[in-house]
Design an enzyme around this catalytic site. Structure first.
Site, PDB file in Angstrom:
ATOM      1  N   SER A 188     -18.459 -27.661  16.832  1.00 58.32           N
ATOM      2  CA  SER A 188     -17.389 -26.791  18.380  1.00 58.32           C
ATOM      3  C   SER A 188     -16.662 -28.228  18.222  1.00 58.32           C
ATOM      4  O   SER A 188     -16.274 -29.334  17.066  1.00 58.32           O
ATOM      5  CB  SER A 188     -17.441 -27.104  19.762  1.00 58.32           C
ATOM      6  OG  SER A 188     -16.722 -26.994  20.470  1.00 58.32           O
ATOM      7  N   TYR A 242      -6.628 -23.702  16.239  1.00 57.53           N
ATOM      8  CA  TYR A 242      -8.063 -24.710  15.928  1.00 57.53           C
ATOM      9  C   TYR A 242      -8.518 -24.191  16.896  1.00 57.53           C
ATOM     10  O   TYR A 242     -10.457 -23.767  17.027  1.00 57.53           O
ATOM     11  CB  TYR A 242      -7.971 -25.804  15.321  1.00 57.53           C
ATOM     12  CG  TYR A 242      -9.312 -26.699  15.632  1.00 57.53           C
ATOM     13  CD1 TYR A 242      -9.774 -26.684  14.604  1.00 57.53           C
ATOM     14  CD2 TYR A 242      -9.083 -27.788  16.060  1.00 57.53           C
ATOM     15  CE1 TYR A 242     -11.140 -27.700  13.734  1.00 57.53           C
ATOM     16  CE2 TYR A 242     -10.417 -28.163  16.176  1.00 57.53           C
ATOM     17  CZ  TYR A 242     -11.249 -28.398  15.115  1.00 57.53           C
ATOM     18  OH  TYR A 242     -12.144 -29.427  15.139  1.00 57.53           O
ATOM     19  N   LYS A 294     -12.975 -22.990  17.937  1.00 56.38           N
ATOM     20  CA  LYS A 294     -14.429 -24.082  18.515  1.00 56.38           C
ATOM     21  C   LYS A 294     -14.790 -23.683  19.934  1.00 56.38           C
ATOM     22  O   LYS A 294     -15.628 -23.582  20.428  1.00 56.38           O
ATOM     23  CB  LYS A 294     -14.091 -25.054  18.577  1.00 56.38           C
ATOM     24  CG  LYS A 294     -13.354 -26.115  17.046  1.00 56.38           C
ATOM     25  CD  LYS A 294     -14.481 -26.081  16.733  1.00 56.38           C
ATOM     26  CE  LYS A 294     -14.630 -26.458  14.932  1.00 56.38           C
ATOM     27  NZ  LYS A 294     -15.086 -26.690  14.295  1.00 56.38           N
TER      28      LYS A 294
HETATM   29  N1  LIG Z   1     -13.023 -35.302  12.534  1.00 53.44           N
HETATM   30  C1  LIG Z   1     -12.900 -34.829  13.503  1.00 53.44           C
HETATM   31  O1  LIG Z   1     -11.846 -35.602  14.226  1.00 53.44           O
HETATM   32  C2  LIG Z   1     -13.403 -33.522  13.816  1.00 53.44           C
HETATM   33  C3  LIG Z   1     -14.091 -33.014  13.463  1.00 53.44           C
HETATM   34  N2  LIG Z   1     -14.777 -31.582  13.805  1.00 53.44           N
HETATM   35  C4  LIG Z   1     -15.601 -30.460  13.188  1.00 53.44           C
HETATM   36  O2  LIG Z   1     -16.632 -31.537  12.244  1.00 53.44           O
HETATM   37  C5  LIG Z   1     -17.058 -30.399  11.308  1.00 53.44           C
HETATM   38  C6  LIG Z   1     -16.832 -31.095  10.410  1.00 53.44           C
HETATM   39  O3  LIG Z   1     -15.759 -32.116  10.136  1.00 53.44           O
HETATM   40  P1  LIG Z   1     -14.968 -33.297   9.236  1.00 53.44           P
HETATM   41  O4  LIG Z   1     -16.045 -33.899   8.414  1.00 53.44           O
HETATM   42  O5  LIG Z   1     -14.164 -34.587   9.851  1.00 53.44           O
HETATM   43  O6  LIG Z   1     -14.212 -32.162   7.884  1.00 53.44           O
HETATM   44  P2  LIG Z   1     -14.389 -32.647   6.628  1.00 53.44           P
HETATM   45  O7  LIG Z   1     -12.940 -32.116   6.187  1.00 53.44           O
HETATM   46  O8  LIG Z   1     -14.127 -34.163   6.221  1.00 53.44           O
HETATM   47  O9  LIG Z   1     -15.785 -32.363   5.790  1.00 53.44           O
HETATM   48  C7  LIG Z   1     -15.383 -30.724   5.770  1.00 53.44           C
HETATM   49  C8  LIG Z   1     -16.857 -29.857   4.965  1.00 53.44           C
HETATM   50  O10 LIG Z   1     -17.497 -28.533   4.868  1.00 53.44           O
HETATM   51  C9  LIG Z   1     -17.322 -27.952   3.762  1.00 53.44           C
HETATM   52  N3  LIG Z   1     -16.155 -26.890   3.790  1.00 53.44           N
HETATM   53  C10 LIG Z   1     -15.052 -26.623   4.437  1.00 53.44           C
HETATM   54  N4  LIG Z   1     -14.580 -25.250   4.407  1.00 53.44           N
HETATM   55  C11 LIG Z   1     -15.997 -24.553   4.034  1.00 53.44           C
HETATM   56  C12 LIG Z   1     -16.317 -23.165   3.600  1.00 53.44           C
HETATM   57  N5  LIG Z   1     -15.281 -22.664   3.670  1.00 53.44           N
HETATM   58  N6  LIG Z   1     -17.393 -23.525   3.053  1.00 53.44           N
HETATM   59  C13 LIG Z   1     -18.051 -24.634   2.782  1.00 53.44           C
HETATM   60  N7  LIG Z   1     -18.392 -24.817   3.469  1.00 53.44           N
HETATM   61  C14 LIG Z   1     -16.992 -25.613   3.970  1.00 53.44           C
HETATM   62  C15 LIG Z   1     -16.593 -29.244   2.898  1.00 53.44           C
HETATM   63  O11 LIG Z   1     -16.376 -28.834   1.549  1.00 53.44           O
HETATM   64  P3  LIG Z   1     -16.399 -27.890   1.035  1.00 53.44           P
HETATM   65  O12 LIG Z   1     -13.671 -28.242   0.831  1.00 53.44           O
HETATM   66  O13 LIG Z   1     -15.799 -28.531  -0.696  1.00 53.44           O
HETATM   67  O14 LIG Z   1     -16.164 -26.761   0.869  1.00 53.44           O
HETATM   68  C16 LIG Z   1     -16.766 -30.492   3.600  1.00 53.44           C
HETATM   69  O15 LIG Z   1     -18.683 -30.307   3.179  1.00 53.44           O
HETATM   70  C17 LIG Z   1     -15.361 -29.303  11.340  1.00 53.44           C
HETATM   71  O16 LIG Z   1     -16.061 -28.517  11.983  1.00 53.44           O
HETATM   72  C18 LIG Z   1     -14.725 -29.580  12.303  1.00 53.44           C
HETATM   73  O17 LIG Z   1     -14.029 -28.802  12.882  1.00 53.44           O
HETATM   74  C19 LIG Z   1     -15.196 -31.376  15.381  1.00 53.44           C
HETATM   75  C20 LIG Z   1     -14.633 -32.709  16.105  1.00 53.44           C
HETATM   76  C21 LIG Z   1     -13.690 -33.826  15.622  1.00 53.44           C
HETATM   77  C1  LIG Z   2     -11.807 -36.533  32.379  1.00 56.00           C
HETATM   78  C2  LIG Z   2     -11.745 -36.121  31.415  1.00 56.00           C
HETATM   79  C3  LIG Z   2     -11.000 -37.446  30.464  1.00 56.00           C
HETATM   80  C4  LIG Z   2     -11.138 -36.854  28.811  1.00 56.00           C
HETATM   81  C5  LIG Z   2      -9.976 -37.107  28.016  1.00 56.00           C
HETATM   82  C6  LIG Z   2      -9.669 -35.736  26.956  1.00 56.00           C
HETATM   83  C7  LIG Z   2      -9.289 -35.364  26.509  1.00 56.00           C
HETATM   84  C8  LIG Z   2      -8.991 -34.580  25.471  1.00 56.00           C
HETATM   85  C9  LIG Z   2      -8.255 -35.509  24.504  1.00 56.00           C
HETATM   86  C10 LIG Z   2      -8.901 -33.875  23.153  1.00 56.00           C
HETATM   87  C11 LIG Z   2      -8.343 -34.867  21.257  1.00 56.00           C
HETATM   88  C12 LIG Z   2      -8.861 -33.154  20.651  1.00 56.00           C
HETATM   89  C13 LIG Z   2     -10.189 -33.546  19.461  1.00 56.00           C
HETATM   90  C14 LIG Z   2     -10.241 -32.490  18.638  1.00 56.00           C
HETATM   91  C15 LIG Z   2     -10.931 -33.518  17.345  1.00 56.00           C
HETATM   92  C16 LIG Z   2     -11.011 -32.677  16.046  1.00 56.00           C
HETATM   93  O1  LIG Z   2     -11.466 -30.706  16.592  1.00 56.00           O
HETATM   94  C17 LIG Z   2     -10.223 -32.642  15.527  1.00 56.00           C
HETATM   95  N1  LIG Z   2      -9.719 -34.203  15.308  1.00 56.00           N
HETATM   96  C18 LIG Z   2     -10.306 -32.069  13.497  1.00 56.00           C
HETATM   97  O2  LIG Z   2     -10.827 -31.968  12.919  1.00 56.00           O
END
Ligand SMILES: NC(=O)C1=CN([C@@H]2O[C@H](COP(=O)(O)OP(=O)(O)OC[C@H]3O[C@@H](n4cnc5c(N)ncnc54)[C@H](OP(=O)(O)O)[C@@H]3O)[C@@H](O)[C@H]2O)C=CC1
Ligand SMILES: CCCCCCCCCCCCCCCC(=O)[C@@H](N)CO
Length: 326
Positions: free
Chosen positions: A172, A186, A190
């Site tokens: 998530s 988004y 999640k």
């Molecule tokens: N980076 C962040 O700040 C945060 C990320 N997340 C979550 O973590 C997960 C990974 O994020 P992150 O590492 O940043 O993402 P990236 O974009 O770096 O990587 C995403 C991966 O998912 C694959 N992917 C995307 N769409 C599909 C699809 N339809 N079918 C199969 N594979 C797919 C991509 O490969 P390809 O495109 O080749 O399919 C790639 O391998 C996501 O779910 C994101 O929402 C959560 C919190 C914070």
């Molecule tokens: C007392 C508690 C204090 C906590 C403060 C929390 C503030 C919230 C900030 C949230 C940042 C958003 C994250 C989204 C990440 C994400 O899923 C994307 N970057 C995906 O690419």
């Protein structure tokens, strides 16, 4: 009266400690295990694959782009701990056709055996003001982030239940714990994962299958760089109040929690606080977690509420369900 309440609490804590072996699962051994990571070709997913590989697991990477998959495979293989280990790559869009995803899981199981751990990390993010996000994007994001986690999970669950073992991890986000400016498309995807995870955990616990939901903060990945291109200033400012993490650090925490069978997985001190504040009635895997949820409730409501929170039959289910004979 006060004494009575104190006695009640002490008795309850004792009771909880007595049942604690019932609610803590046995850790999964990653050495020789088969771990499937969707989204394993980039960012957090790739680091999760590396972390599992370092602990002796066999890996199946699932994503769309074959070139990225091959590149990631090479990178992961550098971390091998024995010469039997394999990294298998399969290209598929996890969000389109259930049958396709089911086939991919079948292929993976034929080559590397039944799946011990599935990490649903394929996902994508998008930020922007509600009225500025193209209308089709809402459905697409739900498809990729939500259905893209339902399909692989659905494809592995029967075998896991039959084998009486397994782990399913959903990635998530902190944006799946609270809604934020810019995340109207988004965040809901999640939040949906949490609903799925809570329901599924209750179903599969009697079969010794454990579900983990991870709520990572902003993490430095290719996906994050992409997301930043359209991010409103307000979203940037709000996000900066929480830390920016490295993907390998996030991956280590997620793998550790999944191995232990913890339902909730968060990173860092604000991650911890956010999880405490939004604990709701999620399944608990440790006594501290259970008590924490209750005190959390106690701070927000009258005493009656936390008794209900602790003793409600639904909560009891999450403590006790081990085996059901149908
Ligand atoms: N980076 C962040 O700040 C945060 C990320 N997340 C979550 O973590 C997960 C990974 O994020 P992150 O590492 O940043 O993402 P990236 O974009 O770096 O990587 C995403 C991966 O998912 C694959 N992917 C995307 N769409 C599909 C699809 N339809 N079918 C199969 N594979 C797919 C991509 O490969 P390809 O495109 O080749 O399919 C790639 O391998 C996501 O779910 C994101 O929402 C959560 C919190 C914070
Ligand atoms: C007392 C508690 C204090 C906590 C403060 C929390 C503030 C919230 C900030 C949230 C940042 C958003 C994250 C989204 C990440 C994400 O899923 C994307 N970057 C995906 O690419």
């Amino acid at each position: 009266m006060l004494l009575l309440v104190a006695a009640f609490l002490v008795a309850f804590v004792l009771l909880l400690y007595m049942v604690s072996p019932l609610i803590s699962p046995k850790p999964l051994k990653l050495a020789g295990a088969h771990v499937v990571v969707t989204g394993g070709s980039s960012g957090i997913g790739k680091c999760i694959a590396i972390e599992c590989f370092k602990q002796g697991a066999f890996i199946t990477l699932v994503a769309r782009d074959e070139a990225k998959l091959v590149q990631a495979k090479k990178e992961i293989e550098k971390h091998s701990v024995n010469d039997k280990q394999v990294v298998l790559c399969i290209s598929v869009d996890v969000s389109k056709e259930y049958r396709q995803v089911e086939n991919v899981i079948k292929q993976a199981q034929e080559k590397l055996g039944p799946v011990d751990m599935l990490v649903n990390c394929a996902g994508t993010s998008l930020s922007g003001k509600f009225e500025e996000i193209e209308i089709d994007r809402f459905a697409r994001l739900m498809e990729v982030n939500y259905l893209g986690s339902v399909y692989p999970s659905r494809a592995v669950i029967s075998t896991m239940k039959e084998r009486r073992m397994g782990r399913i991890v959903f990635i998530s986000s902190q944006a799946g714990q609270l809604g934020l400016f810019g995340y109207t498309a988004y965040s809901p995807t999640k939040f949906a994962l949490r609903g799925l995870a809570e329901s599924l955990q209750m179903e599969v616990k009697p079969y010794n299958v454990y579900v983990t939901v991870a709520y990572p903060p902003d993490t430095d990945t290719p996906g994050f760089t992409e997301e930043n291109k359209s991010k409103p200033l307000e979203t940037k400012l709000i996000s900066e109040t929480s830390s920016l993490c490295q993907a390998d650090q996030v991956a280590r925490v997620i793998v550790k929690d999944a191995v232990q069978g913890n339902f909730n997985s968060s990173v860092g001190s604000d991650g911890y606080m956010l999880s405490s504040l939004t604990c709701g009635m999620s399944p608990v895997t440790t006594i501290t977690e259970g008590l924490q949820q209750v005190f959390q409730t106690a701070m927000k409501h009258e005493p009656a509420m936390y008794t209900i929170h602790l003793l409600h039959p639904t909560r009891m289910q999450t403590y006790y369900i081990r085996t059901i004979r149908l």
